[in-house]
Design a protein around this motif. Structure first.
Motif, PDB file in Angstrom:
ATOM      1  N   ASP A  91       0.864  -1.175   0.000  1.00 18.99           N
ATOM      2  CA  ASP A  91       0.000   0.000   0.000  1.00 18.99           C
ATOM      3  C   ASP A  91       0.904   1.230   0.000  1.00 18.99           C
ATOM      4  OD1 ASP A  91      -1.621   2.186   0.655  1.00 18.99           O
ATOM      5  OD2 ASP A  91      -2.984   0.955   1.846  1.00 18.99           O
ATOM      6  N   MET A  92       0.969   1.920  -1.128  1.00 15.92           N
ATOM      7  CA  MET A  92       1.904   3.033  -1.232  1.00 15.92           C
ATOM      8  C   MET A  92       1.523   4.205  -0.349  1.00 15.92           C
ATOM      9  SD  MET A  92       4.033   1.548  -2.966  1.00 15.92           S
ATOM     10  CE  MET A  92       5.224   2.877  -2.880  1.00 15.92           C
ATOM     11  N   ASP A  93       0.233   4.374  -0.040  1.00 14.89           N
ATOM     12  CA  ASP A  93      -0.146   5.445   0.878  1.00 14.89           C
ATOM     13  C   ASP A  93       0.464   5.225   2.253  1.00 14.89           C
ATOM     14  OD1 ASP A  93      -1.534   6.900  -0.967  1.00 14.89           O
ATOM     15  OD2 ASP A  93      -3.523   6.222  -0.349  1.00 14.89           O
ATOM     16  N   VAL A  94       0.532   3.984   2.673  1.00 13.47           N
ATOM     17  CA  VAL A  94       1.146   3.677   3.964  1.00 13.47           C
ATOM     18  C   VAL A  94       2.659   3.846   3.888  1.00 13.47           C
ATOM     19  CG1 VAL A  94       1.545   1.890   5.696  1.00 13.47           C
ATOM     20  CG2 VAL A  94      -0.713   2.126   4.630  1.00 13.47           C
ATOM     21  N   ILE A  95       3.271   3.316   2.836  1.00 17.17           N
ATOM     22  CA  ILE A  95       4.728   3.383   2.724  1.00 17.17           C
ATOM     23  C   ILE A  95       5.203   4.823   2.632  1.00 17.17           C
ATOM     24  CG2 ILE A  95       6.666   2.788   1.208  1.00 17.17           C
ATOM     25  CD1 ILE A  95       5.151   0.191   0.551  1.00 17.17           C
ATOM     26  N   TYR A  96       4.433   5.681   1.958  1.00 15.77           N
ATOM     27  CA  TYR A  96       4.832   7.071   1.792  1.00 15.77           C
ATOM     28  C   TYR A  96       4.257   7.992   2.873  1.00 15.77           C
ATOM     29  CZ  TYR A  96       6.946   6.193  -2.774  1.00 15.77           C
ATOM     30  OH  TYR A  96       7.750   5.751  -3.800  1.00 15.77           O
ATOM     31  N   SER A  97       3.671   7.439   3.894  1.00 14.82           N
ATOM     32  CA  SER A  97       3.212   8.261   5.011  1.00 14.82           C
ATOM     33  C   SER A  97       4.272   8.245   6.102  1.00 14.82           C
ATOM     34  CB  SER A  97       1.881   7.744   5.556  1.00 14.82           C
ATOM     35  OG  SER A  97       2.035   6.436   6.080  1.00 14.82           O
ATOM     36  N   PRO A  98       4.492   9.363   6.777  1.00  9.99           N
ATOM     37  CA  PRO A  98       5.513   9.399   7.833  1.00  9.99           C
ATOM     38  C   PRO A  98       5.062   8.615   9.055  1.00  9.99           C
ATOM     39  CG  PRO A  98       4.299  11.455   7.771  1.00  9.99           C
ATOM     40  CD  PRO A  98       3.811  10.650   6.604  1.00  9.99           C
ATOM     41  N   ALA A  99       6.027   8.178   9.841  1.00  9.07           N
ATOM     42  CA  ALA A  99       5.705   7.438  11.059  1.00  9.07           C
ATOM     43  C   ALA A  99       4.997   8.335  12.067  1.00  9.07           C
ATOM     44  CB  ALA A  99       6.975   6.850  11.664  1.00  9.07           C
ATOM     45  N   SER A 100       5.328   9.622  12.087  1.00  8.28           N
ATOM     46  CA  SER A 100       4.682  10.588  12.975  1.00  8.28           C
ATOM     47  C   SER A 100       4.602  11.913  12.235  1.00  8.28           C
ATOM     48  CB  SER A 100       5.471  10.760  14.277  1.00  8.28           C
ATOM     49  OG  SER A 100       6.775  11.237  13.997  1.00  8.28           O
ATOM     50  N   GLN A 101       3.750  12.786  12.703  1.00  7.73           N
ATOM     51  CA  GLN A 101       3.542  14.052  12.009  1.00  7.73           C
ATOM     52  C   GLN A 101       3.494  15.207  13.006  1.00  7.73           C
ATOM     53  OE1 GLN A 101       3.551  14.664   8.727  1.00  7.73           O
ATOM     54  NE2 GLN A 101       3.492  16.812   9.311  1.00  7.73           N
ATOM     55  N   PRO A 102       4.607  15.925  13.191  1.00  7.78           N
ATOM     56  CA  PRO A 102       4.594  17.070  14.103  1.00  7.78           C
ATOM     57  C   PRO A 102       3.581  18.118  13.660  1.00  7.78           C
ATOM     58  CG  PRO A 102       6.838  16.466  13.484  1.00  7.78           C
ATOM     59  CD  PRO A 102       5.919  15.690  12.592  1.00  7.78           C
ATOM     60  N   GLU A 103       3.013  18.781  14.607  1.00  8.72           N
ATOM     61  CA  GLU A 103       1.967  19.761  14.321  1.00  8.72           C
ATOM     62  C   GLU A 103       2.523  21.022  13.675  1.00  8.72           C
ATOM     63  OE1 GLU A 103      -1.361  19.687  14.943  1.00  8.72           O
ATOM     64  OE2 GLU A 103      -1.350  17.634  15.689  1.00  8.72           O
ATOM     65  N   ASP A 104       3.772  21.388  13.999  1.00  6.59           N
ATOM     66  CA  ASP A 104       4.245  22.734  13.668  1.00  6.59           C
ATOM     67  C   ASP A 104       5.286  22.786  12.560  1.00  6.59           C
ATOM     68  OD1 ASP A 104       6.098  21.392  15.149  1.00  6.59           O
ATOM     69  OD2 ASP A 104       6.713  23.129  16.345  1.00  6.59           O
ATOM     70  N   ARG A 105       5.532  21.695  11.867  1.00  7.98           N
ATOM     71  CA  ARG A 105       6.587  21.698  10.849  1.00  7.98           C
ATOM     72  C   ARG A 105       6.058  21.584   9.430  1.00  7.98           C
ATOM     73  NH1 ARG A 105      11.774  20.954  12.761  1.00  7.98           N
ATOM     74  NH2 ARG A 105      12.284  21.668  10.653  1.00  7.98           N
ATOM     75  N   GLY A 106       4.781  21.586   9.249  1.00  7.22           N
ATOM     76  CA  GLY A 106       4.226  21.481   7.908  1.00  7.22           C
ATOM     77  C   GLY A 106       3.999  20.035   7.505  1.00  7.22           C
TER      78      GLY A 106
ATOM     79  N   LEU B 170      12.574   7.785  -9.566  1.00  6.68           N
ATOM     80  CA  LEU B 170      11.294   8.448  -9.297  1.00  6.68           C
ATOM     81  C   LEU B 170      11.478   9.773  -8.573  1.00  6.68           C
ATOM     82  CD1 LEU B 170       8.170   8.383  -9.309  1.00  6.68           C
ATOM     83  CD2 LEU B 170       8.305   7.241  -7.087  1.00  6.68           C
ATOM     84  N   SER B 171      12.249   9.789  -7.515  1.00  8.84           N
ATOM     85  CA  SER B 171      12.443  11.011  -6.725  1.00  8.84           C
ATOM     86  C   SER B 171      13.196  12.046  -7.564  1.00  8.84           C
ATOM     87  CB  SER B 171      13.247  10.658  -5.476  1.00  8.84           C
ATOM     88  OG  SER B 171      13.299  11.719  -4.581  1.00  8.84           O
ATOM     89  N   PRO B 172      12.786  13.346  -7.460  1.00  6.75           N
ATOM     90  CA  PRO B 172      11.912  13.993  -6.488  1.00  6.75           C
ATOM     91  C   PRO B 172      10.435  14.112  -6.891  1.00  6.75           C
ATOM     92  CG  PRO B 172      13.016  15.670  -7.767  1.00  6.75           C
ATOM     93  CD  PRO B 172      13.526  14.344  -8.275  1.00  6.75           C
ATOM     94  N   HIS B 173       9.967  13.213  -7.742  1.00  8.47           N
ATOM     95  CA  HIS B 173       8.536  13.147  -8.044  1.00  8.47           C
ATOM     96  C   HIS B 173       7.757  12.922  -6.747  1.00  8.47           C
ATOM     97  CE1 HIS B 173       4.775  11.349  -9.510  1.00  8.47           C
ATOM     98  NE2 HIS B 173       5.069  11.768 -10.724  1.00  8.47           N
ATOM     99  N   PRO B 174       6.550  13.489  -6.631  1.00 12.84           N
ATOM    100  CA  PRO B 174       5.733  13.207  -5.450  1.00 12.84           C
ATOM    101  C   PRO B 174       5.484  11.717  -5.274  1.00 12.84           C
ATOM    102  CG  PRO B 174       4.796  14.990  -6.759  1.00 12.84           C
ATOM    103  CD  PRO B 174       5.893  14.389  -7.581  1.00 12.84           C
ATOM    104  N   PRO B 175       5.164  11.283  -4.074  1.00 19.16           N
ATOM    105  CA  PRO B 175       4.865  12.069  -2.869  1.00 19.16           C
ATOM    106  C   PRO B 175       6.101  12.781  -2.314  1.00 19.16           C
ATOM    107  CG  PRO B 175       3.942   9.855  -2.711  1.00 19.16           C
ATOM    108  CD  PRO B 175       4.882   9.847  -3.871  1.00 19.16           C
ATOM    109  N   PHE B 176       5.902  14.019  -1.851  1.00 15.27           N
ATOM    110  CA  PHE B 176       6.994  14.810  -1.310  1.00 15.27           C
ATOM    111  C   PHE B 176       7.271  14.360   0.119  1.00 15.27           C
ATOM    112  CE2 PHE B 176       5.310  18.029  -4.457  1.00 15.27           C
ATOM    113  CZ  PHE B 176       6.351  17.854  -5.351  1.00 15.27           C
ATOM    114  N   ILE B 177       8.227  13.443   0.224  1.00 18.79           N
ATOM    115  CA  ILE B 177       8.659  12.946   1.527  1.00 18.79           C
ATOM    116  C   ILE B 177      10.088  12.461   1.364  1.00 18.79           C
ATOM    117  CG2 ILE B 177       7.739  10.604   1.120  1.00 18.79           C
ATOM    118  CD1 ILE B 177       7.079  10.529   4.148  1.00 18.79           C
ATOM    119  N   ALA B 178      10.940  12.756   2.338  1.00 18.77           N
ATOM    120  CA  ALA B 178      12.353  12.407   2.250  1.00 18.77           C
ATOM    121  C   ALA B 178      12.764  11.636   3.502  1.00 18.77           C
ATOM    122  CB  ALA B 178      13.197  13.664   2.105  1.00 18.77           C
TER     123      ALA B 178
END
Length: 511
Positions: free
Chosen positions: A155-170, A211-219
């Motif tokens: 599931d690419m949505d899961v693989i490209y989702s971060p493990a956590s998401q800080p509120e204040d960093r975008g 593929l990179s830097p094609h979206p999803p924008f995550i590094a």
């Protein structure tokens, strides 16, 4: 031809022209690409001929403009009547190897409707030996992650989702779930190095599509936090999305329809609603992704040097299209702006004939259709008459070409039924959903088949914010550019058979 000539042809997806240190970017770190450019030629005015990926790669890999190859959208078949870079290289005994993708839609002629090839636009281009196929669902990489102990589903949505998401960093700051050494680009590079390692004693041709830097924008770490958002250049755009939308109906459509979720898993709302801070972070993330790919290019070039292959290998690095990156309130590559079509091109010819051109920044207008003729000439192969481009080797070798083109051209098709396609929204017939651009140093003209044109003075307005097409004083000049475009279309019409004549003496072919 020399006893051994290797080709390393690299396409970095969605890589815009300014995202390169050697191009003058004061912030972005691309040390390996910069060294390659210093040892070769950097084409600073290089433009692709179409977008998105499928149409652009069709032009790149067949050397033909979109109006000749007919590949309008992802999913438009590429006719079998066209030869291509891979097929032509086989005439010199190469078995060109593919690592990644070409986003080719097969010609349906003679295929049964149940053929699975008719369900995807991600088939490999005919002629390539597929060593590693990585479509949008890259199963080999997912298997690799699972083997490394990552708990990831298919599931690419899961693989490209971060493990956590800080509120204040975008929404694009958080790092990827996988380490940099396990990224898709690193996985590809590992496989390429394995392939070359056992072929060091014979010629090879490798095509790598990153593929990179094609979206999803995550590094991944540490690239996600490598750049300070405060150091990012401000986007070039009108004061508000509403102001931008007044430029043209097509732009208004995209500003209304582009969704953040199409570019990063954590996206919410329209792209044009991104805050300044979140866009700055997105730009920083994009830069991090470019630097991560640069590291993989470094691994490849250093291995070639260590194995004694660097001076036997033509290295060509480019992109299939650019990225708006917030300019004109957009992301992606839809439309007519330079940011979506202006990309880097580095050509590093190892032969002594190229020494006079090393380190050169070439400011001639070069196009994606020039890449196939360049590689074929380097391999001492004839350039097929279908090709619309010209070999860059004379320019790369430091020689002048007085008859070189003085402008760049590209086309964009917006037919279709998807959310981003404007056919239904603008109420146009399918075949009228197209535009063509001609731009030189001074002006840029955008011609629509069934919508008003656009005209920009690039000296006064380099970012194309002020359309002059409605100014009566500009009408004579705009007509001149419309005539230039018409001449370009006539001169570049499909020519595969046009030089042939059947006569009592048999076939006469002119070249």
């Amino acid at each position: 031809m020399a006893a051994r000539r290797n080709v390393l042809f690299i396409v970095i997806d969605q890589w815009r022209a300014e995202a390169l240190g050697a191009a003058g970017n004061p912030v972005l770190k691309t040390p390996h690409l910069d060294r390659l450019a210093a040892d070769g030629v950097l084409c600073t005015r290089h433009f692709v001929q179409a977008a998105p990926c499928g149409p652009s790669r069709a032009a790149l890999l067949t050397g033909t403009y979109q109006h000749n190859n007919g590949v309008m959208r992802n999913g438009t078949p590429l006719s079998l009547r066209f030869t291509n870079l891979a097929l032509e290289s086989r005439k010199r005994g190469y078995e060109p190897a593919l690592f990644g993708y070409t986003d080719t839609t097969v010609d349906p002629s003679g295929r049964d409707p149940a053929d699975p090839a008719l369900t995807t636009y991600e088939s490999p281009l005919p002629g390539f030996a597929v060593e590693l196929l990585l479509p949008s669902l890259p199963l080999p990489w997912i298997a690799h992650l699972q083997a490394k102990g990552y708990d990831v589903p298919v599931d690419m949505d899961v693989i490209y989702s971060p493990a956590s998401q800080p509120e204040d960093r975008g929404p694009t700051w958080a790092p990827a779930r996988y380490a940099a050494e396990h990224s898709l680009a690193a996985f590809q590079t590992d496989r390429v190095l394995d392939y070359i390692a056992v072929r060091r004693d014979r010629p090879w041709f490798v095509h790598v599509a990153y593929l990179s830097p094609h979206p999803p924008f995550i590094a991944p770490l540490p690239y996600h936090d490598l750049y300070d958002p405060a150091a990012m250049p401000a986007p070039n755009r009108a004061p508000t999305p509403a102001d931008a939308a007044r430029q043209h109906a097509l732009l208004a459509h995209y500003l209304d329809k582009q969704q953040q979720a199409d570019f990063f898993v954590t996206g919410r709302g329209r792209v044009s609603d991104l805050s300044d801070a979140d866009l700055a972070q997105l730009r920083a993330t994009y830069y991090g992704m470019v630097t991560a790919v640069d590291a993989q290019l470094g691994r490849l070039t250093e291995a070639l040097k260590a194995w004694g292959l660097y001076d036997d290998t033509l290295i060509v690095v480019t992109s299939d299209h650019g990225e708006m990156l917030g300019d004109h309130w957009m992301l992606g590559k839809q439309g007519y702006f330079d940011e979506a079509f202006h990309v880097p091109l580095i050509v590093r010819d190892p032969l002594p004939a190229a020494d006079a051109g090393r380190g050169r920044r070439l400011d001639r207008f070069t196009e994606a259709v020039d890449v196939m003729p360049t590689i074929l000439e380097w391999l001492d192969l004839a350039v097929p008459r279908q090709c619309d481009g010209r070999s860059l080797l004379p320019l790369a070798h430091g020689r002048d070409a007085p008859d070189w083109r003085r402008e760049a051209h590209w086309e964009f098709d917006f037919r279709g039924l998807g959310r981003h396609d404007a056919e239904a929204a603008l109420g146009l017939p399918m075949d009228a959903c197209s535009l063509a651009v001609i731009r030189d140093e001074a002006y840029k003209y955008v011609h629509f088949a069934a919508l008003p044109p656009l005209f920009f003075d690039l000296a006064a307005d380099p970012h194309c914010l002020n359309d002059l097409s409605r100014d009566p004083a500009v009408a004579p000049l705009m007509l001149t550019y419309a005539q230039k475009m018409l001449s370009w279309r006539i001169l570049s019409s499909a020519r595969d058979l046009t030089g042939m004549t059947i006569s009592p003496q048999g076939l006469i072919a002119r070249g």
